[in-house]
Design a protein around this motif. Structure first.
Motif, PDB file in Angstrom:
ATOM      1  N   ASP A 113       0.838  -1.134  -0.045  1.00  0.00           N
ATOM      2  CA  ASP A 113      -0.056  -0.120   0.112  1.00  0.00           C
ATOM      3  C   ASP A 113       0.930   1.284  -0.124  1.00  0.00           C
ATOM      4  O   ASP A 113       1.378   1.551   1.146  1.00  0.00           O
ATOM      5  CB  ASP A 113      -0.865   0.020   1.434  1.00  0.00           C
ATOM      6  N   ARG A 140       0.960   4.402   2.525  1.00  0.00           N
ATOM      7  CA  ARG A 140       1.651   4.208   3.861  1.00  0.00           C
ATOM      8  C   ARG A 140       3.066   5.215   3.743  1.00  0.00           C
ATOM      9  O   ARG A 140       3.556   5.428   2.863  1.00  0.00           O
ATOM     10  CB  ARG A 140       2.067   3.031   4.021  1.00  0.00           C
ATOM     11  N   GLU A 181       7.596   2.646   6.075  1.00  0.00           N
ATOM     12  CA  GLU A 181       6.584   1.240   6.499  1.00  0.00           C
ATOM     13  C   GLU A 181       6.559   0.503   5.290  1.00  0.00           C
ATOM     14  O   GLU A 181       6.460  -0.703   5.347  1.00  0.00           O
ATOM     15  CB  GLU A 181       5.285   1.716   6.988  1.00  0.00           C
ATOM     16  N   VAL A 182       6.340   1.133   4.129  1.00  0.00           N
ATOM     17  CA  VAL A 182       6.459   0.569   2.691  1.00  0.00           C
ATOM     18  C   VAL A 182       7.817  -0.282   2.570  1.00  0.00           C
ATOM     19  O   VAL A 182       7.618  -1.294   1.890  1.00  0.00           O
ATOM     20  CB  VAL A 182       6.177   1.583   1.607  1.00  0.00           C
ATOM     21  N   ARG A 237       7.719  -3.506   4.796  1.00  0.00           N
ATOM     22  CA  ARG A 237       6.577  -4.547   4.376  1.00  0.00           C
ATOM     23  C   ARG A 237       6.989  -5.024   3.076  1.00  0.00           C
ATOM     24  O   ARG A 237       6.930  -6.323   2.508  1.00  0.00           O
ATOM     25  CB  ARG A 237       5.205  -3.605   3.556  1.00  0.00           C
ATOM     26  N   CYS A 277       5.332   7.466  -2.080  1.00  0.00           N
ATOM     27  CA  CYS A 277       4.610   6.969  -0.984  1.00  0.00           C
ATOM     28  C   CYS A 277       4.107   7.825  -0.061  1.00  0.00           C
ATOM     29  O   CYS A 277       4.042   9.071  -0.736  1.00  0.00           O
ATOM     30  CB  CYS A 277       5.552   6.436  -0.025  1.00  0.00           C
TER      31      CYS A 277
END
Length: 543
Positions: free
Chosen positions: A235, A238, A242-243, A246, A284
Protein backbone atom coordinates in the motif's frame (compact mmCIF):
# COMPACT_ATOMS: atom_id res chain seq x y z
CA UNK A 1 2.96 -5.69 13.50
CA UNK A 2 2.91 -6.54 17.22
CA UNK A 3 0.30 -6.79 19.93
CA UNK A 4 1.18 -5.68 23.44
CA UNK A 5 -0.02 -8.22 25.96
CA UNK A 6 -1.58 -6.95 29.20
CA UNK A 7 0.65 -7.30 32.20
CA UNK A 8 -0.41 -10.25 34.32
CA UNK A 9 1.08 -12.05 37.27
CA UNK A 10 3.11 -15.00 36.13
CA UNK A 11 3.65 -18.13 38.14
CA UNK A 12 7.13 -18.23 39.54
CA UNK A 13 9.01 -21.05 37.82
CA UNK A 14 10.66 -23.62 40.01
CA UNK A 15 14.18 -22.67 40.96
CA UNK A 16 16.53 -24.52 38.64
CA UNK A 17 19.02 -26.79 40.32
CA UNK A 18 22.54 -26.80 38.94
CA UNK A 19 23.77 -30.01 37.42
CA UNK A 20 26.50 -32.02 39.07
CA UNK A 21 29.94 -30.60 38.42
CA UNK A 22 30.66 -28.45 35.39
CA UNK A 23 29.72 -30.98 32.72
CA UNK A 24 25.99 -31.07 32.14
CA UNK A 25 24.02 -34.04 30.91
CA UNK A 26 22.43 -32.39 27.87
CA UNK A 27 19.69 -33.49 25.51
CA UNK A 28 18.62 -31.78 22.27
CA UNK A 29 14.99 -31.23 21.23
CA UNK A 30 14.43 -29.96 17.68
CA UNK A 31 13.06 -31.00 14.29
CA UNK A 32 15.37 -31.36 11.28
CA UNK A 33 18.56 -33.36 10.98
CA UNK A 34 20.44 -30.15 10.17
CA UNK A 35 19.32 -28.43 13.37
CA UNK A 36 20.23 -31.48 15.43
CA UNK A 37 23.73 -31.36 13.95
CA UNK A 38 24.15 -27.62 14.55
CA UNK A 39 22.99 -27.81 18.18
CA UNK A 40 25.12 -30.88 18.87
CA UNK A 41 28.18 -29.11 17.49
CA UNK A 42 27.71 -26.08 19.74
CA UNK A 43 26.97 -28.11 22.86
CA UNK A 44 30.03 -30.29 22.27
CA UNK A 45 32.25 -27.26 21.67
CA UNK A 46 31.02 -25.83 24.99
CA UNK A 47 32.06 -29.02 26.80
CA UNK A 48 28.58 -30.50 27.15
CA UNK A 49 28.10 -33.09 24.35
CA UNK A 50 24.48 -34.26 23.99
CA UNK A 51 23.63 -37.71 25.30
CA UNK A 52 20.25 -37.92 23.53
CA UNK A 53 18.45 -36.24 20.62
CA UNK A 54 14.64 -35.96 20.73
CA UNK A 55 12.34 -34.99 17.90
CA UNK A 56 8.55 -34.74 17.50
CA UNK A 57 6.99 -37.83 15.97
CA UNK A 58 5.77 -37.59 12.35
CA UNK A 59 6.69 -33.91 12.25
CA UNK A 60 5.68 -32.67 8.78
CA UNK A 61 5.45 -36.22 7.49
CA UNK A 62 1.63 -36.21 7.23
CA UNK A 63 1.35 -39.20 9.54
CA UNK A 64 3.41 -41.40 7.24
CA UNK A 65 5.42 -43.84 9.39
CA UNK A 66 7.89 -44.45 6.59
CA UNK A 67 8.57 -40.72 6.29
CA UNK A 68 9.09 -40.58 10.05
CA UNK A 69 11.58 -43.44 9.90
CA UNK A 70 13.48 -41.74 7.09
CA UNK A 71 13.70 -38.54 9.10
CA UNK A 72 14.96 -40.39 12.17
CA UNK A 73 17.57 -42.11 10.04
CA UNK A 74 18.71 -38.72 8.70
CA UNK A 75 19.04 -37.37 12.25
CA UNK A 76 20.95 -40.47 13.36
CA UNK A 77 23.34 -39.96 10.47
CA UNK A 78 24.13 -36.45 11.74
CA UNK A 79 24.64 -37.23 15.45
CA UNK A 80 27.06 -40.15 15.07
CA UNK A 81 25.79 -42.81 17.48
CA UNK A 82 24.01 -40.62 20.03
CA UNK A 83 20.56 -42.08 20.81
CA UNK A 84 17.65 -40.56 18.90
CA UNK A 85 14.11 -40.72 20.24
CA UNK A 86 10.88 -39.74 18.52
CA UNK A 87 7.88 -38.92 20.65
CA UNK A 88 4.56 -37.12 20.70
CA UNK A 89 4.54 -34.24 23.17
CA UNK A 90 2.55 -36.31 25.67
CA UNK A 91 5.22 -39.06 25.56
CA UNK A 92 8.24 -36.77 25.80
CA UNK A 93 8.76 -36.98 29.57
CA UNK A 94 8.56 -40.77 29.58
CA UNK A 95 11.00 -41.16 26.68
CA UNK A 96 13.56 -38.77 28.21
CA UNK A 97 13.32 -39.75 31.87
CA UNK A 98 15.82 -42.61 31.64
CA UNK A 99 18.58 -40.30 30.36
CA UNK A 100 18.76 -38.40 33.67
CA UNK A 101 19.19 -35.01 31.98
CA UNK A 102 20.38 -31.78 33.53
CA UNK A 103 19.35 -29.59 30.57
CA UNK A 104 17.25 -30.14 27.47
CA UNK A 105 18.21 -27.66 24.71
CA UNK A 106 15.22 -26.80 22.51
CA UNK A 107 15.00 -24.89 19.25
CA UNK A 108 12.10 -24.71 16.81
CA UNK A 109 9.93 -27.17 18.70
CA UNK A 110 6.48 -26.76 17.08
CA UNK A 111 4.28 -26.98 20.22
CA UNK A 112 4.36 -26.15 23.91
CA UNK A 113 6.50 -28.57 25.90
CA UNK A 114 4.18 -30.31 28.41
CA UNK A 115 4.71 -29.57 32.14
CA UNK A 116 5.91 -33.10 32.92
CA UNK A 117 8.57 -32.82 30.19
CA UNK A 118 9.59 -29.37 31.47
CA UNK A 119 10.19 -30.95 34.88
CA UNK A 120 12.23 -33.89 33.56
CA UNK A 121 15.67 -32.17 33.31
CA UNK A 122 17.06 -31.11 36.70
CA UNK A 123 17.94 -27.58 35.55
CA UNK A 124 15.23 -27.14 32.93
CA UNK A 125 14.51 -26.83 29.21
CA UNK A 126 16.71 -24.16 27.61
CA UNK A 127 15.00 -22.62 24.58
CA UNK A 128 16.57 -20.46 21.87
CA UNK A 129 14.43 -17.61 20.51
CA UNK A 130 15.22 -15.02 17.83
CA UNK A 131 14.14 -11.84 19.63
CA UNK A 132 14.82 -9.72 22.69
CA UNK A 133 12.29 -11.38 24.97
CA UNK A 134 9.73 -10.48 26.18
CA UNK A 135 9.49 -8.63 22.86
CA UNK A 136 8.11 -10.64 19.92
CA UNK A 137 7.11 -13.85 21.63
CA UNK A 138 5.71 -16.54 19.37
CA UNK A 139 6.59 -18.65 16.38
CA UNK A 140 7.63 -15.96 13.87
CA UNK A 141 9.88 -13.37 15.55
CA UNK A 142 12.18 -12.80 12.56
CA UNK A 143 9.54 -11.89 9.93
CA UNK A 144 7.71 -9.86 12.59
CA UNK A 145 10.89 -7.89 13.29
CA UNK A 146 11.40 -7.28 9.57
CA UNK A 147 7.78 -6.18 9.17
CA UNK A 148 8.19 -3.77 12.08
CA UNK A 149 11.20 -2.20 10.36
CA UNK A 150 13.85 -3.49 12.79
CA UNK A 151 17.42 -3.38 11.51
CA UNK A 152 18.98 -5.49 14.26
CA UNK A 153 18.05 -9.01 15.36
CA UNK A 154 18.43 -10.11 18.98
CA UNK A 155 18.63 -13.59 20.40
CA UNK A 156 17.59 -15.00 23.75
CA UNK A 157 18.34 -18.25 25.57
CA UNK A 158 15.73 -18.75 28.28
CA UNK A 159 14.39 -21.48 30.53
CA UNK A 160 10.95 -22.59 29.40
CA UNK A 161 7.85 -22.47 31.55
CA UNK A 162 4.26 -23.45 30.71
CA UNK A 163 3.73 -20.42 28.44
CA UNK A 164 5.18 -19.53 25.06
CA UNK A 165 8.61 -17.86 25.39
CA UNK A 166 7.92 -16.58 28.89
CA UNK A 167 10.49 -18.25 31.19
CA UNK A 168 13.57 -16.70 32.85
CA UNK A 169 16.23 -15.25 30.53
CA UNK A 170 19.67 -16.86 30.83
CA UNK A 171 21.54 -14.89 28.18
CA UNK A 172 20.45 -12.25 25.67
CA UNK A 173 22.34 -10.13 23.15
CA UNK A 174 22.23 -8.65 19.64
CA UNK A 175 22.95 -11.29 17.00
CA UNK A 176 23.34 -9.53 13.67
CA UNK A 177 22.02 -6.86 11.34
CA UNK A 178 18.90 -8.13 9.63
CA UNK A 179 19.42 -8.74 5.91
CA UNK A 180 18.14 -5.83 3.85
CA UNK A 181 16.74 -8.03 1.09
CA UNK A 182 16.65 -11.80 1.26
CA UNK A 183 14.29 -14.74 1.55
CA UNK A 184 13.99 -17.16 4.47
CA UNK A 185 15.86 -19.77 2.42
CA UNK A 186 18.71 -17.32 1.84
CA UNK A 187 18.96 -16.06 5.42
CA UNK A 188 17.83 -18.63 7.95
CA UNK A 189 21.13 -20.54 8.14
CA UNK A 190 23.05 -17.38 9.03
CA UNK A 191 20.50 -16.48 11.70
CA UNK A 192 20.52 -20.02 13.11
CA UNK A 193 24.32 -20.05 13.39
CA UNK A 194 24.25 -16.71 15.21
CA UNK A 195 21.46 -17.83 17.55
CA UNK A 196 23.03 -21.14 18.57
CA UNK A 197 26.16 -19.15 19.36
CA UNK A 198 24.38 -18.25 22.63
CA UNK A 199 24.65 -21.84 23.84
CA UNK A 200 28.22 -21.88 25.23
CA UNK A 201 27.53 -18.89 27.48
CA UNK A 202 24.08 -20.13 28.48
CA UNK A 203 25.27 -23.63 29.37
CA UNK A 204 28.21 -22.26 31.34
CA UNK A 205 25.86 -20.06 33.39
CA UNK A 206 23.48 -22.94 34.04
CA UNK A 207 26.37 -25.18 35.12
CA UNK A 208 27.28 -22.55 37.73
CA UNK A 209 23.73 -22.55 39.08
CA UNK A 210 22.37 -19.37 37.46
CA UNK A 211 18.55 -19.50 37.50
CA UNK A 212 17.92 -16.79 34.90
CA UNK A 213 16.26 -13.36 35.08
CA UNK A 214 12.50 -13.07 35.23
CA UNK A 215 10.93 -11.43 32.15
CA UNK A 216 9.01 -8.15 32.49
CA UNK A 217 5.45 -9.06 31.53
CA UNK A 218 4.55 -5.40 31.12
CA UNK A 219 6.85 -5.21 28.09
CA UNK A 220 5.63 -8.40 26.42
CA UNK A 221 4.63 -8.30 22.76
CA UNK A 222 3.60 -11.12 20.46
CA UNK A 223 4.70 -11.57 16.85
CA UNK A 224 1.76 -11.30 14.47
CA UNK A 225 1.85 -11.57 10.69
CA UNK A 226 -0.63 -10.31 8.08
CA UNK A 227 -3.05 -12.77 6.47
CA UNK A 228 -1.50 -14.91 3.75
CA UNK A 229 -3.37 -13.08 0.98
CA UNK A 230 -1.98 -9.68 2.07
CA UNK A 231 1.68 -10.56 2.54
CA UNK A 232 2.87 -9.29 -0.83
CA UNK A 233 0.42 -6.45 -1.46
CA UNK A 234 2.07 -3.06 -0.93
CA UNK A 235 0.00 0.00 0.00
CA UNK A 236 1.82 3.12 -1.26
CA UNK A 237 -0.45 5.34 0.84
CA UNK A 238 1.68 4.36 3.84
CA UNK A 239 4.84 6.23 5.00
CA UNK A 240 7.96 5.31 3.09
CA UNK A 241 9.65 3.49 6.01
CA UNK A 242 6.57 1.30 6.47
CA UNK A 243 6.40 0.52 2.74
CA UNK A 244 10.07 -0.45 2.72
CA UNK A 245 9.60 -2.72 5.74
CA UNK A 246 6.55 -4.35 4.16
CA UNK A 247 8.53 -5.07 0.98
CA UNK A 248 11.40 -6.58 2.99
CA UNK A 249 8.88 -8.75 4.84
CA UNK A 250 7.29 -9.98 1.59
CA UNK A 251 10.72 -10.93 0.29
CA UNK A 252 11.57 -12.84 3.50
CA UNK A 253 8.31 -14.76 3.19
CA UNK A 254 9.26 -15.86 -0.34
CA UNK A 255 6.83 -13.52 -2.07
CA UNK A 256 7.40 -10.83 -4.67
CA UNK A 257 5.92 -7.51 -3.51
CA UNK A 258 3.50 -5.86 -5.90
CA UNK A 259 1.46 -2.68 -5.98
CA UNK A 260 -0.58 -0.42 -8.26
CA UNK A 261 0.55 2.94 -9.64
CA UNK A 262 -1.94 5.01 -11.65
CA UNK A 263 -4.19 1.96 -11.80
CA UNK A 264 -1.52 -0.34 -13.26
CA UNK A 265 -0.12 -3.35 -11.35
CA UNK A 266 3.66 -3.60 -10.89
CA UNK A 267 6.07 -6.15 -9.49
CA UNK A 268 8.59 -4.48 -7.16
CA UNK A 269 12.21 -5.29 -6.35
CA UNK A 270 14.63 -4.26 -3.60
CA UNK A 271 13.71 -0.90 -2.03
CA UNK A 272 16.05 1.94 -1.05
CA UNK A 273 15.53 5.26 0.72
CA UNK A 274 17.85 7.13 -1.65
CA UNK A 275 18.16 7.37 -5.43
CA UNK A 276 20.90 5.49 -7.23
CA UNK A 277 21.78 3.76 -10.50
CA UNK A 278 19.03 1.43 -11.67
CA UNK A 279 16.46 2.67 -9.15
CA UNK A 280 12.96 3.86 -10.02
CA UNK A 281 11.14 6.36 -7.77
CA UNK A 282 7.89 5.13 -6.24
CA UNK A 283 5.69 7.77 -4.55
CA UNK A 284 4.67 6.90 -0.97
CA UNK A 285 2.69 8.92 1.57
CA UNK A 286 5.53 11.15 2.75
CA UNK A 287 8.44 10.63 0.32
CA UNK A 288 9.70 8.57 -2.59
CA UNK A 289 11.01 5.04 -2.27
CA UNK A 290 13.58 3.94 -4.85
CA UNK A 291 13.29 0.37 -6.13
CA UNK A 292 15.58 -1.76 -8.28
CA UNK A 293 12.75 -3.42 -10.13
CA UNK A 294 9.36 -2.07 -11.11
CA UNK A 295 8.01 -4.31 -13.83
CA UNK A 296 4.46 -3.94 -15.18
CA UNK A 297 2.11 -6.89 -14.67
CA UNK A 298 -0.41 -7.33 -17.45
CA UNK A 299 -3.41 -8.54 -15.45
CA UNK A 300 -4.61 -9.70 -12.07
CA UNK A 301 -3.76 -13.32 -12.84
CA UNK A 302 -0.16 -12.26 -13.47
CA UNK A 303 -0.21 -10.34 -10.18
CA UNK A 304 -1.17 -13.53 -8.37
CA UNK A 305 1.51 -15.41 -10.26
CA UNK A 306 4.07 -12.80 -9.26
CA UNK A 307 3.32 -13.46 -5.59
CA UNK A 308 4.10 -17.14 -6.05
CA UNK A 309 7.28 -16.64 -8.09
CA UNK A 310 9.90 -14.74 -6.10
CA UNK A 311 12.93 -13.65 -8.05
CA UNK A 312 16.27 -14.53 -6.46
CA UNK A 313 17.95 -11.68 -8.30
CA UNK A 314 17.15 -8.04 -8.16
CA UNK A 315 16.18 -7.25 -11.74
CA UNK A 316 15.97 -3.58 -12.70
CA UNK A 317 12.83 -2.48 -14.57
CA UNK A 318 12.83 -2.00 -18.28
CA UNK A 319 12.68 1.77 -17.90
CA UNK A 320 15.36 2.47 -15.27
CA UNK A 321 18.95 3.58 -15.65
CA UNK A 322 21.13 0.66 -14.68
CA UNK A 323 21.16 -3.10 -14.25
CA UNK A 324 22.47 -5.56 -11.73
CA UNK A 325 25.93 -6.95 -12.54
CA UNK A 326 24.65 -10.51 -12.62
CA UNK A 327 25.30 -11.37 -16.24
CA UNK A 328 29.07 -11.38 -16.66
CA UNK A 329 30.30 -13.16 -19.73
CA UNK A 330 33.30 -15.42 -19.45
CA UNK A 331 35.16 -13.34 -22.06
CA UNK A 332 36.62 -9.97 -21.01
CA UNK A 333 35.13 -8.20 -24.03
CA UNK A 334 31.67 -7.95 -25.51
CA UNK A 335 33.35 -8.67 -28.85
CA UNK A 336 32.57 -5.45 -30.71
CA UNK A 337 29.63 -3.08 -31.04
CA UNK A 338 25.97 -3.83 -30.28
CA UNK A 339 23.12 -1.77 -31.71
CA UNK A 340 19.73 -1.70 -29.98
CA UNK A 341 16.73 -0.26 -31.84
CA UNK A 342 13.03 -0.18 -31.05
CA UNK A 343 10.14 2.06 -29.99
CA UNK A 344 10.15 4.09 -26.78
CA UNK A 345 9.79 2.24 -23.47
CA UNK A 346 10.64 -1.11 -25.05
CA UNK A 347 13.68 -1.49 -22.75
CA UNK A 348 16.51 -0.16 -24.89
CA UNK A 349 18.26 2.05 -22.35
CA UNK A 350 18.09 -0.48 -19.53
CA UNK A 351 19.45 -3.18 -21.82
CA UNK A 352 22.27 -0.87 -22.89
CA UNK A 353 23.24 -0.10 -19.30
CA UNK A 354 22.93 -3.73 -18.27
CA UNK A 355 25.31 -4.83 -21.02
CA UNK A 356 27.65 -1.91 -20.37
CA UNK A 357 27.91 -2.78 -16.72
CA UNK A 358 28.17 -6.52 -17.24
CA UNK A 359 30.98 -6.24 -19.80
CA UNK A 360 32.55 -2.98 -18.59
CA UNK A 361 32.06 -1.25 -21.93
CA UNK A 362 30.67 2.22 -22.76
CA UNK A 363 27.00 2.71 -23.55
CA UNK A 364 25.56 5.46 -25.76
CA UNK A 365 21.91 6.51 -25.70
CA UNK A 366 21.30 8.61 -28.81
CA UNK A 367 17.89 10.00 -27.79
CA UNK A 368 19.04 12.61 -25.23
CA UNK A 369 21.28 14.27 -27.84
CA UNK A 370 18.21 15.20 -29.88
CA UNK A 371 16.59 16.64 -26.79
CA UNK A 372 19.73 18.60 -25.91
CA UNK A 373 19.71 20.20 -29.34
CA UNK A 374 16.04 21.07 -28.86
CA UNK A 375 16.50 22.37 -25.31
CA UNK A 376 19.73 24.35 -25.74
CA UNK A 377 20.92 24.75 -29.34
CA UNK A 378 17.76 26.05 -31.02
CA UNK A 379 16.76 28.48 -28.20
CA UNK A 380 20.32 29.87 -28.18
CA UNK A 381 20.56 30.19 -31.95
CA UNK A 382 23.26 27.54 -32.46
CA UNK A 383 23.07 26.15 -36.03
CA UNK A 384 23.41 22.43 -36.78
CA UNK A 385 26.92 22.91 -38.21
CA UNK A 386 28.17 24.27 -34.86
CA UNK A 387 26.45 21.75 -32.60
CA UNK A 388 29.59 19.68 -31.95
CA UNK A 389 31.40 22.79 -30.66
CA UNK A 390 28.89 23.18 -27.82
CA UNK A 391 27.52 19.69 -27.12
CA UNK A 392 29.71 16.87 -25.79
CA UNK A 393 28.70 13.26 -25.16
CA UNK A 394 30.85 11.47 -22.57
CA UNK A 395 30.60 7.68 -22.35
CA UNK A 396 32.30 5.59 -19.67
CA UNK A 397 32.63 1.82 -19.20
CA UNK A 398 29.80 0.46 -17.10
CA UNK A 399 28.35 3.88 -16.22
CA UNK A 400 25.55 6.10 -17.56
CA UNK A 401 26.62 8.64 -20.14
CA UNK A 402 27.05 12.34 -19.45
CA UNK A 403 25.74 15.05 -21.77
CA UNK A 404 27.53 18.41 -21.49
CA UNK A 405 26.35 21.70 -22.95
CA UNK A 406 29.32 24.09 -23.07
CA UNK A 407 31.07 21.99 -20.46
CA UNK A 408 28.18 21.84 -17.98
CA UNK A 409 25.99 18.79 -17.38
CA UNK A 410 22.55 19.06 -18.94
CA UNK A 411 19.50 18.77 -16.71
CA UNK A 412 16.55 16.43 -17.13
CA UNK A 413 14.24 19.33 -16.36
CA UNK A 414 15.63 21.06 -19.46
CA UNK A 415 15.73 17.97 -21.68
CA UNK A 416 12.07 17.26 -20.92
CA UNK A 417 10.99 20.84 -20.35
CA UNK A 418 8.77 23.07 -22.50
CA UNK A 419 11.59 24.38 -24.71
CA UNK A 420 12.70 20.87 -25.65
CA UNK A 421 9.12 19.75 -26.23
CA UNK A 422 8.47 22.74 -28.46
CA UNK A 423 11.55 22.12 -30.62
CA UNK A 424 12.01 18.34 -30.66
CA UNK A 425 9.93 17.82 -33.82
CA UNK A 426 12.05 20.35 -35.68
CA UNK A 427 15.27 18.59 -34.65
CA UNK A 428 13.97 15.10 -35.48
CA UNK A 429 12.53 16.16 -38.83
CA UNK A 430 15.36 18.35 -40.14
CA UNK A 431 18.00 16.41 -42.12
CA UNK A 432 20.70 18.95 -41.13
CA UNK A 433 20.06 18.49 -37.43
CA UNK A 434 19.88 14.73 -37.84
CA UNK A 435 23.21 14.62 -39.67
CA UNK A 436 24.89 16.90 -37.11
CA UNK A 437 23.75 14.63 -34.29
CA UNK A 438 24.68 11.47 -36.20
CA UNK A 439 28.19 12.89 -36.71
CA UNK A 440 28.61 13.41 -32.95
CA UNK A 441 27.47 9.85 -32.29
CA UNK A 442 29.74 8.49 -35.04
CA UNK A 443 32.76 10.16 -33.42
CA UNK A 444 31.89 8.48 -30.10
CA UNK A 445 31.57 5.08 -31.78
CA UNK A 446 34.85 5.56 -33.64
CA UNK A 447 36.70 5.99 -30.35
CA UNK A 448 35.36 2.71 -28.91
CA UNK A 449 35.62 -0.65 -30.60
CA UNK A 450 33.43 -2.23 -27.91
CA UNK A 451 30.28 -0.19 -27.30
CA UNK A 452 26.52 -0.58 -26.92
CA UNK A 453 24.41 2.05 -28.73
CA UNK A 454 20.63 2.45 -28.42
CA UNK A 455 18.08 4.68 -30.11
CA UNK A 456 16.14 4.84 -33.37
CA UNK A 457 17.76 3.92 -36.74
CA UNK A 458 20.98 2.94 -34.98
CA UNK A 459 21.60 -0.21 -37.01
CA UNK A 460 21.14 1.25 -40.51
CA UNK A 461 22.68 4.70 -39.91
CA UNK A 462 25.32 4.32 -37.21
CA UNK A 463 26.37 0.68 -36.73
CA UNK A 464 25.55 -1.19 -39.95
CA UNK A 465 28.29 -3.74 -39.22
CA UNK A 466 27.63 -4.25 -35.51
CA UNK A 467 28.61 -7.49 -33.86
CA UNK A 468 24.93 -7.87 -32.97
CA UNK A 469 21.88 -5.87 -34.07
CA UNK A 470 19.02 -6.04 -31.57
CA UNK A 471 15.45 -4.88 -32.09
CA UNK A 472 13.23 -4.63 -29.00
CA UNK A 473 9.47 -4.30 -28.99
CA UNK A 474 6.67 -4.61 -26.40
CA UNK A 475 2.92 -4.35 -26.22
CA UNK A 476 1.90 -0.64 -26.35
CA UNK A 477 -0.13 -1.04 -23.15
CA UNK A 478 2.93 -2.30 -21.29
CA UNK A 479 5.16 0.39 -22.79
CA UNK A 480 2.72 3.06 -21.72
CA UNK A 481 2.58 1.64 -18.19
CA UNK A 482 6.37 1.63 -18.00
CA UNK A 483 6.59 5.25 -19.12
CA UNK A 484 3.82 6.41 -16.79
CA UNK A 485 5.58 4.80 -13.87
CA UNK A 486 8.95 6.25 -14.88
CA UNK A 487 7.40 9.71 -14.91
CA UNK A 488 5.02 9.21 -11.99
CA UNK A 489 6.39 12.30 -10.25
CA UNK A 490 6.53 14.34 -13.49
CA UNK A 491 2.89 14.66 -14.57
CA UNK A 492 3.84 17.57 -16.82
CA UNK A 493 5.71 15.22 -19.16
CA UNK A 494 3.41 13.88 -21.87
CA UNK A 495 3.32 10.14 -22.46
CA UNK A 496 3.26 9.27 -26.15
CA UNK A 497 3.26 5.53 -26.82
CA UNK A 498 1.88 4.12 -30.05
CA UNK A 499 2.21 1.01 -32.15
CA UNK A 500 5.36 0.62 -34.25
CA UNK A 501 5.87 3.65 -36.47
CA UNK A 502 6.89 3.39 -40.14
CA UNK A 503 10.38 4.41 -38.99
CA UNK A 504 10.54 1.50 -36.53
CA UNK A 505 9.17 -0.93 -39.10
CA UNK A 506 11.74 0.23 -41.61
CA UNK A 507 14.57 -0.34 -39.10
CA UNK A 508 13.32 -3.80 -38.27
CA UNK A 509 13.05 -4.65 -41.97
CA UNK A 510 16.58 -3.33 -42.61
CA UNK A 511 17.99 -5.54 -39.84
CA UNK A 512 16.17 -8.58 -41.20
CA UNK A 513 17.34 -7.93 -44.74
CA UNK A 514 20.93 -6.81 -44.19
CA UNK A 515 22.14 -8.64 -41.09
CA UNK A 516 22.93 -12.38 -41.05
CA UNK A 517 20.71 -14.43 -38.79
CA UNK A 518 23.59 -15.04 -36.38
CA UNK A 519 24.11 -11.28 -36.05
CA UNK A 520 20.58 -10.16 -35.29
CA UNK A 521 18.06 -10.62 -32.49
CA UNK A 522 14.40 -9.58 -32.34
CA UNK A 523 12.84 -9.63 -28.85
CA UNK A 524 9.37 -8.89 -27.54
CA UNK A 525 9.93 -7.70 -23.95
CA UNK A 526 6.25 -7.53 -22.98
CA UNK A 527 6.44 -10.28 -20.36
CA UNK A 528 10.22 -10.42 -19.90
CA UNK A 529 12.20 -9.32 -16.87
CA UNK A 530 15.36 -7.39 -17.64
CA UNK A 531 17.53 -10.30 -16.48
CA UNK A 532 15.79 -12.48 -19.07
CA UNK A 533 16.39 -9.86 -21.77
CA UNK A 534 20.05 -9.60 -20.79
CA UNK A 535 20.46 -13.37 -20.85
CA UNK A 536 18.88 -13.56 -24.32
CA UNK A 537 21.26 -10.95 -25.70
CA UNK A 538 24.25 -12.49 -23.99
CA UNK A 539 23.48 -15.87 -25.56
CA UNK A 540 23.10 -14.24 -28.98
CA UNK A 541 26.52 -12.59 -28.90
CA UNK A 542 28.95 -14.35 -31.25
CA UNK A 543 31.63 -16.42 -29.59
Amino acid sequence: MTTTLPAQPAPTPPTPRPGPGTRLRVGVLTTSATLHAVLARQCTAAGHPPIVHATPRVYRSNGDPEADRERLAAIAGQVHGTPVVSAHARELATRLDKFDLDVLVAYGYPTLVPPDALATPRVGVLNLHSSRLPDLRGAAPVPAAILRGDRELWGTAHLMDARYDAGPVVVQRPLLELPAWCTYDEGHETITEALVGLLPTALALLARGFAGTRQDEGRATYAELPPEADRASIDLARPVAEVQARMRFARWMGRTPHTRVHGHPYRLGRPHLRPGPGRTPIPCANAHLWVEECTPILDHENAARAQARPSTRSSPPVQTTDAAPAHHRSAASIGGSVSVDGPNASGKTTLMLGLARAFRVPGLDTGPTYRAAAAYAIPQGVPPADLARHLTVVVRPGLPQRLLWRGVDTLDDDLFGPRASANISQVAGDPQWREAIRAIHAQVCARHRDIVVVGRDVAPTLLPDATLSVFLDADPQVRRARRELQWADHPERPVHVDALSPRDLATRAWITEHRPQARRLDLDTTTMRIDEVLDSVRRALPG
